[in-house]
Design a protein around this motif. Structure first.
Motif, PDB file in Angstrom:
ATOM      1  N   THR A 169       0.855  -1.188   0.000  1.00 12.13           N
ATOM      2  CA  THR A 169       0.000   0.000   0.000  1.00 12.13           C
ATOM      3  C   THR A 169       0.889   1.236   0.000  1.00 12.13           C
ATOM      4  OG1 THR A 169      -1.962   1.043   0.978  1.00 12.13           O
ATOM      5  CG2 THR A 169      -0.291   0.237   2.525  1.00 12.13           C
ATOM      6  N   ASP A 170       0.276   2.427  -0.153  1.00 16.80           N
ATOM      7  CA  ASP A 170       1.081   3.646  -0.287  1.00 16.80           C
ATOM      8  C   ASP A 170       1.150   4.429   1.018  1.00 16.80           C
ATOM      9  OD1 ASP A 170      -1.085   5.750  -0.246  1.00 16.80           O
ATOM     10  OD2 ASP A 170      -1.787   4.476  -1.882  1.00 16.80           O
ATOM     11  N   GLY A 171       1.928   5.500   0.994  1.00 15.07           N
ATOM     12  CA  GLY A 171       2.275   6.270   2.177  1.00 15.07           C
ATOM     13  C   GLY A 171       1.102   6.721   3.040  1.00 15.07           C
ATOM     14  N   ARG A 172      -0.048   6.936   2.421  1.00  9.13           N
ATOM     15  CA  ARG A 172      -1.223   7.349   3.193  1.00  9.13           C
ATOM     16  C   ARG A 172      -1.576   6.316   4.263  1.00  9.13           C
ATOM     17  NH1 ARG A 172      -5.730   7.508  -1.267  1.00  9.13           N
ATOM     18  NH2 ARG A 172      -4.460   5.797  -2.054  1.00  9.13           N
ATOM     19  N   TYR A 173      -1.227   5.043   3.990  1.00  9.31           N
ATOM     20  CA  TYR A 173      -1.783   3.955   4.779  1.00  9.31           C
ATOM     21  C   TYR A 173      -0.762   3.143   5.566  1.00  9.31           C
ATOM     22  CZ  TYR A 173      -6.114   4.748   2.218  1.00  9.31           C
ATOM     23  OH  TYR A 173      -7.259   5.281   1.705  1.00  9.31           O
ATOM     24  N   ASP A 230       4.544  22.922  -0.259  1.00  7.49           N
ATOM     25  CA  ASP A 230       3.913  22.135  -1.330  1.00  7.49           C
ATOM     26  C   ASP A 230       2.852  21.244  -0.704  1.00  7.49           C
ATOM     27  OD1 ASP A 230       3.422  21.136  -3.870  1.00  7.49           O
ATOM     28  OD2 ASP A 230       5.259  19.956  -4.002  1.00  7.49           O
ATOM     29  N   TYR A 231       2.118  20.530  -1.505  1.00  9.50           N
ATOM     30  CA  TYR A 231       1.204  19.501  -0.990  1.00  9.50           C
ATOM     31  C   TYR A 231       1.313  18.293  -1.898  1.00  9.50           C
ATOM     32  CZ  TYR A 231      -1.831  21.576  -4.565  1.00  9.50           C
ATOM     33  OH  TYR A 231      -2.331  22.083  -5.737  1.00  9.50           O
ATOM     34  N   LEU A 232       1.172  17.108  -1.306  1.00 10.16           N
ATOM     35  CA  LEU A 232       1.486  15.884  -2.050  1.00 10.16           C
ATOM     36  C   LEU A 232       0.239  15.187  -2.575  1.00 10.16           C
ATOM     37  CD1 LEU A 232       4.378  14.517   0.192  1.00 10.16           C
ATOM     38  CD2 LEU A 232       4.473  16.070  -1.755  1.00 10.16           C
ATOM     39  N   HIS A 233      -0.669  15.971  -3.155  1.00  6.53           N
ATOM     40  CA  HIS A 233      -1.790  15.344  -3.863  1.00  6.53           C
ATOM     41  C   HIS A 233      -2.111  16.199  -5.074  1.00  6.53           C
ATOM     42  CE1 HIS A 233      -4.653  18.335  -2.195  1.00  6.53           C
ATOM     43  NE2 HIS A 233      -4.198  18.069  -0.991  1.00  6.53           N
ATOM     44  N   GLY A 234      -2.929  15.667  -5.961  1.00  4.04           N
ATOM     45  CA  GLY A 234      -3.319  16.420  -7.140  1.00  4.04           C
ATOM     46  C   GLY A 234      -4.205  17.588  -6.766  1.00  4.04           C
ATOM     47  N   SER A 285     -12.903  19.532  -9.559  1.00  5.97           N
ATOM     48  CA  SER A 285     -12.671  20.212  -8.291  1.00  5.97           C
ATOM     49  C   SER A 285     -11.381  21.017  -8.389  1.00  5.97           C
ATOM     50  CB  SER A 285     -12.592  19.210  -7.144  1.00  5.97           C
ATOM     51  OG  SER A 285     -11.407  18.432  -7.239  1.00  5.97           O
ATOM     52  N   ASP A 286     -11.278  22.041  -7.554  1.00  3.01           N
ATOM     53  CA  ASP A 286     -10.069  22.878  -7.453  1.00  3.01           C
ATOM     54  C   ASP A 286      -9.744  22.877  -5.970  1.00  3.01           C
ATOM     55  OD1 ASP A 286      -8.165  24.891  -7.322  1.00  3.01           O
ATOM     56  OD2 ASP A 286      -9.553  26.523  -7.829  1.00  3.01           O
ATOM     57  N   GLU A 287      -8.739  22.078  -5.567  1.00  2.93           N
ATOM     58  CA  GLU A 287      -8.537  21.861  -4.139  1.00  2.93           C
ATOM     59  C   GLU A 287      -7.076  21.759  -3.703  1.00  2.93           C
ATOM     60  OE1 GLU A 287      -9.814  17.933  -2.699  1.00  2.93           O
ATOM     61  OE2 GLU A 287     -10.523  17.437  -4.704  1.00  2.93           O
ATOM     62  N   PRO A 288      -6.341  22.867  -3.841  1.00  2.00           N
ATOM     63  CA  PRO A 288      -4.988  22.847  -3.284  1.00  2.00           C
ATOM     64  C   PRO A 288      -5.045  22.806  -1.761  1.00  2.00           C
ATOM     65  CG  PRO A 288      -5.560  25.061  -4.022  1.00  2.00           C
ATOM     66  CD  PRO A 288      -6.696  24.162  -4.418  1.00  2.00           C
ATOM     67  N   GLY A 289      -3.930  22.467  -1.147  1.00  2.20           N
ATOM     68  CA  GLY A 289      -3.904  22.378   0.308  1.00  2.20           C
ATOM     69  C   GLY A 289      -2.513  22.601   0.844  1.00  2.20           C
ATOM     70  N   TYR A 290      -2.404  22.604   2.154  1.00  2.00           N
ATOM     71  CA  TYR A 290      -1.100  22.564   2.804  1.00  2.00           C
ATOM     72  C   TYR A 290      -1.274  21.819   4.118  1.00  2.00           C
ATOM     73  CZ  TYR A 290       3.104  23.343   5.266  1.00  2.00           C
ATOM     74  OH  TYR A 290       4.237  23.092   5.982  1.00  2.00           O
ATOM     75  N   TYR A 291      -0.317  20.940   4.429  1.00  2.00           N
ATOM     76  CA  TYR A 291      -0.458  20.088   5.598  1.00  2.00           C
ATOM     77  C   TYR A 291       0.800  20.161   6.451  1.00  2.00           C
ATOM     78  CZ  TYR A 291      -4.026  18.815   2.381  1.00  2.00           C
ATOM     79  OH  TYR A 291      -5.073  18.921   1.494  1.00  2.00           O
ATOM     80  N   GLU A 292       0.629  20.657   7.654  1.00  2.00           N
ATOM     81  CA  GLU A 292       1.747  20.778   8.592  1.00  2.00           C
ATOM     82  C   GLU A 292       1.611  19.623   9.580  1.00  2.00           C
ATOM     83  OE1 GLU A 292       3.990  23.378   8.427  1.00  2.00           O
ATOM     84  OE2 GLU A 292       5.035  23.101  10.326  1.00  2.00           O
ATOM     85  N   ASP A 293       2.450  18.614   9.369  1.00  4.29           N
ATOM     86  CA  ASP A 293       2.353  17.384  10.173  1.00  4.29           C
ATOM     87  C   ASP A 293       2.285  17.671  11.660  1.00  4.29           C
ATOM     88  OD1 ASP A 293       2.093  15.393   8.400  1.00  4.29           O
ATOM     89  OD2 ASP A 293       4.141  14.611   8.561  1.00  4.29           O
ATOM     90  N   GLY A 294       1.329  17.037  12.341  1.00  3.13           N
ATOM     91  CA  GLY A 294       1.219  17.158  13.787  1.00  3.13           C
ATOM     92  C   GLY A 294       0.638  18.481  14.242  1.00  3.13           C
ATOM     93  N   SER A 313      -3.849  17.522 -12.265  1.00  3.69           N
ATOM     94  CA  SER A 313      -2.852  16.881 -11.419  1.00  3.69           C
ATOM     95  C   SER A 313      -1.534  16.743 -12.144  1.00  3.69           C
ATOM     96  CB  SER A 313      -3.333  15.495 -10.999  1.00  3.69           C
ATOM     97  OG  SER A 313      -2.304  14.831 -10.292  1.00  3.69           O
ATOM     98  N   TYR A 314      -0.441  16.892 -11.382  1.00  2.76           N
ATOM     99  CA  TYR A 314       0.888  16.687 -11.960  1.00  2.76           C
ATOM    100  C   TYR A 314       1.102  15.219 -12.298  1.00  2.76           C
ATOM    101  CZ  TYR A 314       1.845  14.944  -7.280  1.00  2.76           C
ATOM    102  OH  TYR A 314       1.805  14.222  -6.116  1.00  2.76           O
TER     103      TYR A 314
END
Lengths: 629, 629
Positions: free
Chosen positions: B83-87, B491-495, B530-539, B514-515
């Motif tokens: 499986t991939d990093g999400r999981y 950056d964000y790691l999804h399309g 959809s148009d859904e950029p994001g940013y995720y700051e772990d924790g 998506s890239y």
């Protein structure tokens, strides 16, 4: 610049007799056991070079069309030639009516495969020279033909050569050796690095077929192909063996012998065995005959299928980009310094040219051709100048809208105070390769010309100033160059940038900036690409602003996931004409970029102009780099 | 939102006995002539659905891991799950130590092929259920195995089903018929349009296997799979024949019978022949047995290989995207109107939710789960509500940084005045499908939270306001969403976006932003993404700003080559929290965009809130749409 262009007058070549002879050869059992019903003539050479030597201009020889891209196919009844939109007009003018022009990109135009299937009798054999037909092309074509009951066959003797009585000799120019002060890395160290990559991937042999890769690997240059400092050769590298296939006469030169340590190799595994150019096939067969059961041989999937097919399938490992291509793309400190020096000298020459043009144009005596010649003249005065890196695109007014224009006597326009002038040119110096485009007006540009120029400038800056994470592929930056044009409903129909060699080919892989290439490798610090958006108004004018830029690390505010960031540093240092800008359309950030760029031009090139005592050009540079408000 | 998530507690499933039984089945000659040495268990169903019914959760059954993506492989000695990093975390918690977790994307992790080759004895047979293994997967896997002396074999009876004693029944929910007022096009007209496409490409038969394509074609909906209004079916369409394969009990309903004109077809070529779901294989064999020598059958290359391989190779025409997929993606006027109506109702529900949250949060009683439930409650009060379109991602503080988070009792956080709240949710209405993400703070966001939100907002606006030529593929717009983040080193790691169905799946092809996807089809007017950029700051926190947007024609100043231009119109009309914005970081154009967007929210949603008499939500909307300076 983006491709090679014609230098012949535009009258059709008469091909009745040639086609008759070729069709005889297609039936002639000297060349194969059974006759073939069609013969494919691609444009390339045995190394898949973009620019080719006169002896390899077989497609031009048979049909008359001399553009850079095109494939001719001759059957018993038909002769057809496929080329793209850049060349429709030129091809129709250069080919007589024995030929059908196949306009690629138009819906109604059949693919070569579909056309062959539609015209061939059942169970036909289609012949091709396996040396110049790439392995990936072979795969697609043979599959399509087999699906329709035909077969693709390799014809070892080239049938065009058979009917081309005055075919030029393959060039064998003197080899130039490059020392550490130019290359930053000895060929021995390059071999060692290549072998490390091979070991990492469990590869035993590597077959090099691309001329620029071989030149880079051995730190040698030639002049076999115009504009490209390369020489005809192949190489096969094993873990303990280095084989180089070249015309052996070239190695009578003591400098070359010593460079390659032919007479006294330092270590056995770094001993170069040289063989004649033509021996590569036999030698590769010998290598393959001795392979162990798990041995693997690397070859590029764009290599000719003659060599590819020598390697048994179970031992063959085909790759899109060779390790040499990847290593060559990332320039080392010495190469970067060389490229910087070359670009300063190139800028000196262009400052001189533009200063000269300002004086001369009002006299009405400067033409596209004479301006290009003058540019070459100024460049040739610079140290270590070798030649041009491609034919100059020197274009006035409507000619500027022809993307791959090259001035010919019959199209040659005079530079004036009334039309936009676009000059895309570059040179080979022993320390580096240049490629620069400037678009200027010597009178007063129209509001629309300025508007279009400014959109293109915004795109150029958007790419040049972009900050992006490590690992980003160049094609992801392509839209940045177009956003301002798109917003106005405009666009340009070419990619934004290509890799640039260091005293090597002006176009090189595996990186670039284009909406078309998704197989490009990620950009990394040390890679060098062009940034050249444009706008072309048919029948009126063209705009292109091109710098060669170096990928460098960038230090933005944050460092997400410790990936690191990159940006570009312009190597080209030639002012962009402020007169062509509508500065009201620029953001403050864009104005700052222009001023900062011009400050760099002034500092770096100004110092060199002073050093060389080129006063008029210096005055011009001072004027052209005044900050905008 | 981007994918399905677990709703089970995180304790490992005990699999010793299950694996023992499966390994027995792998040797059991009831299922094949010779034992197999490995068995592959992919996550999908026979229709390559993204969301699957409980009866199809075979990979979860055998290993315990219930994420949306993962492939299990069991050999005589080993059991491994990719499986991939999400999981990574979830999978390691849900699987016992009979299983090895294969972390995809890490360098040291072997591919399934390489791993199989490394662990299998010589000449092994690897089994797979050909119904759920896609044709393109089969091709790659069988090639890799064959290269190492093994073979991939189709095992007709699913071996997991053989050991899964309490496996749920395949759902067979009631069919819902949709009239012209919802679909804008009768199924008969859709069949006629499909046949026109087939005629154009000289195709005689088309095999439909994707559930949303079949639902769209016949203007029928079901509820066999949670969140997806689809039903289990296949269809085979010829020039004079329409075959539909479903559980026949569903067609005892008079409304469905009449809709399909089963008892009185208008014209023979529009007569639908219905057969049991399981009969598709036999019927396709019958169709193929009667093919003429030049007849061609269309099937998607992602269809299961069981059906694909029924079609003889010479007659098989495999396509990446079916004509139904392409036709479904371009919404007609009725569908667009339906999507607009659905989004207004959805906005009403969210305005209510946010007004309610503002009141309730200070009491400390609202959790991620109860907030999501409340959102569902408000949505369910709207006309023609059917259900959610995916499990709500309701996440507070650090949970917001988990891109595919779904609140579970043991992770459930309380909404407070101190943490960022990210809600990604959507619903199915009979007139359309919604999917919206808002990121809000109910107290005072930190400067850094605002800074990150504002980069994401700039990216959202850059895509939403982009103007681009007709024919542009969505992936060319992906970098626009990232430029501001990249400039700050983030950056964000999804399309950035996915296609959205109209009262259909919330994720659909063939367009997106998506890239990652270069096989996407060009955007055209009427497509919805959809148009859904994001940013995720772990924790710490997550930001995502998502609107569903409609591709519409744009009229910029110029019209280069008469290509025409496109842009996006937001369908989602929910305010973006101004409190989260650092307005100093916005350009004037961006501020204008925000104010204009909020004016539209106020006008359109405000009117509906008034009509529905929802006073508190209206007051909230008025406050939240005040222009920024």
């Amino acid at each position: 610049m983006s491709s090679l262009e014609s230098d012949k007058a535009m009258s059709p070549k008469l091909t009745v007799e040639l086609l008759r002879q070729l069709r005889l050869a297609m039936k002639n059992c000297k060349y194969f056991s059974e006759p073939i019903q069609a013969y494919i003539i691609p444009s390339g050479d045995a190394h898949q070079s973009e620019y080719i030597a006169p002896c390899d201009c077989r497609r031009e020889f048979i049909c008359g069309f001399n553009g850079s891209a095109g494939t001719a196919i001759v059957t018993e009844q038909h002769a057809a030639m496929w080329t793209d939109g850049r060349y429709f007009l030129q091809a129709s003018q250069q080919m007589d009516n024995n030929w059908t022009l196949m306009k690629m990109g138009l819906k109604e135009t059949p693919s070569q495969e579909d056309w062959l299937i539609s015209v061939l009798p059942e169970n036909s054999k289609v012949g091709v020279d396996p040396w110049i037909f790439a392995a990936d092309q072979w795969k697609n074509m043979s599959k399509a033909l087999a699906g329709a009951g035909h077969s693709l066959v390799a014809v070892q003797d080239n049938l065009i050569d058979a009917v081309w009585l005055d075919r030029p000799q393959r060039p064998s120019t003197q080899l130039m050796t490059l020392g550490l002060e130019r290359t930053g890395m000895s060929w021995q160290d390059k071999i060692t690095a290549l072998r490390a990559k091979m070991r990492e991937r469990k590869i035993n042999w590597f077959v090099a077929t691309a001329l620029d890769e071989i030149a880079w690997l051995f730190n040698l240059r030639g002049s076999d192909i115009e504009y490209n400092p390369v020489f005809f050769a192949y190489s096969i590298v094993g873990m303990k063996t280095i084989r180089l296939f070249v015309d052996l006469k070239r190695l009578e030169d003591p400098a070359a012998r010593q460079h390659l340590q032919l007479d006294a190799p330092s270590r056995p595994e770094l001993s170069v065995q040289v063989s004649p150019y033509e021996a590569v096939h036999t030698e590769l067969q010998a290598v393959c005959a001795a392979l162990g059961p798990k041995d693997k041989v690397w070859i590029c999937d764009k290599a000719g299928c003659a060599l590819t097919q020598v390697i048994p399938k179970t031992h063959r490992s085909q790759i899109s980009y060779t390790p040499l291509c990847l290593a060559k793309a990332v320039k080392n400190a010495t190469e970067i310094q060389g490229m910087k020096t070359a670009h300063i000298k190139d800028a000196v020459a262009l400052c001189e040219l533009f200063a000269w043009l300002e004086k001369e144009i009002p006299k009405g005596t400067v033409t596209e051709i004479s301006s290009a010649d003058k540019a070459e003249d100024f460049r040739s005065q610079q140290k270590d100048f070798v030649g041009l890196s491609f034919p100059s695109i020197s274009s006035v007014g409507p000619n500027g809208a022809i993307i791959h224009y090259r001035p010919l006597p019959e199209t040659n326009r005079t530079l004036s105070l009334n039309e936009v002038y676009l000059l895309d040119s570059g040179a080979q110096y022993k320390d580096g390769t240049t490629d620069v485009t400037r678009t200027v007006h010597f009178g007063t540009p129209s509001a629309y010309e300025k508007e279009c120029f400014t959109y293109v400038l915004k795109g150029h800056i958007a790419v040049s100033a972009a900050i992006f994470p490590n690992g980003t592929k160049g094609h992801l930056l392509d839209s940045f160059a177009r956003a301002a044009l798109w917003e106005a409903g405009l666009d340009y129909l070419h990619g934004t940038g290509h890799g640039v060699g260091c005293f090597l080919n002006v176009h090189e892989g595996p990186c670039g900036i284009s909406y078309k290439t998704f197989a490009d490798e990620p950009l990394e610090a040390g890679m060098i690409v062009s940034d050249e958006p444009g706008y072309y108004e048919d029948g009126s004018f063209g705009v292109r602003i091109e710098n060669v830029v170096l990928v460098v690390p960038s230090k933005p505010k944050y460092n997400y996931m410790n990936r690191g960031s990159l940006t570009f540093e312009p190597l080209t240092l030639v002012p962009m004409q402020v007169k062509m800008m509508n500065t009201d359309m620029l953001t403050q950030k864009e104005r700052d970029w222009v001023n900062d760029y011009h400050r760099q031009c002034m500092e770096t090139v100004g110092a060199e102009l002073r050093r060389q005592g080129r006063k008029e050009a210096l005055d011009w540079l001072i004027r052209e780099t005044q900050p905008i408000a």
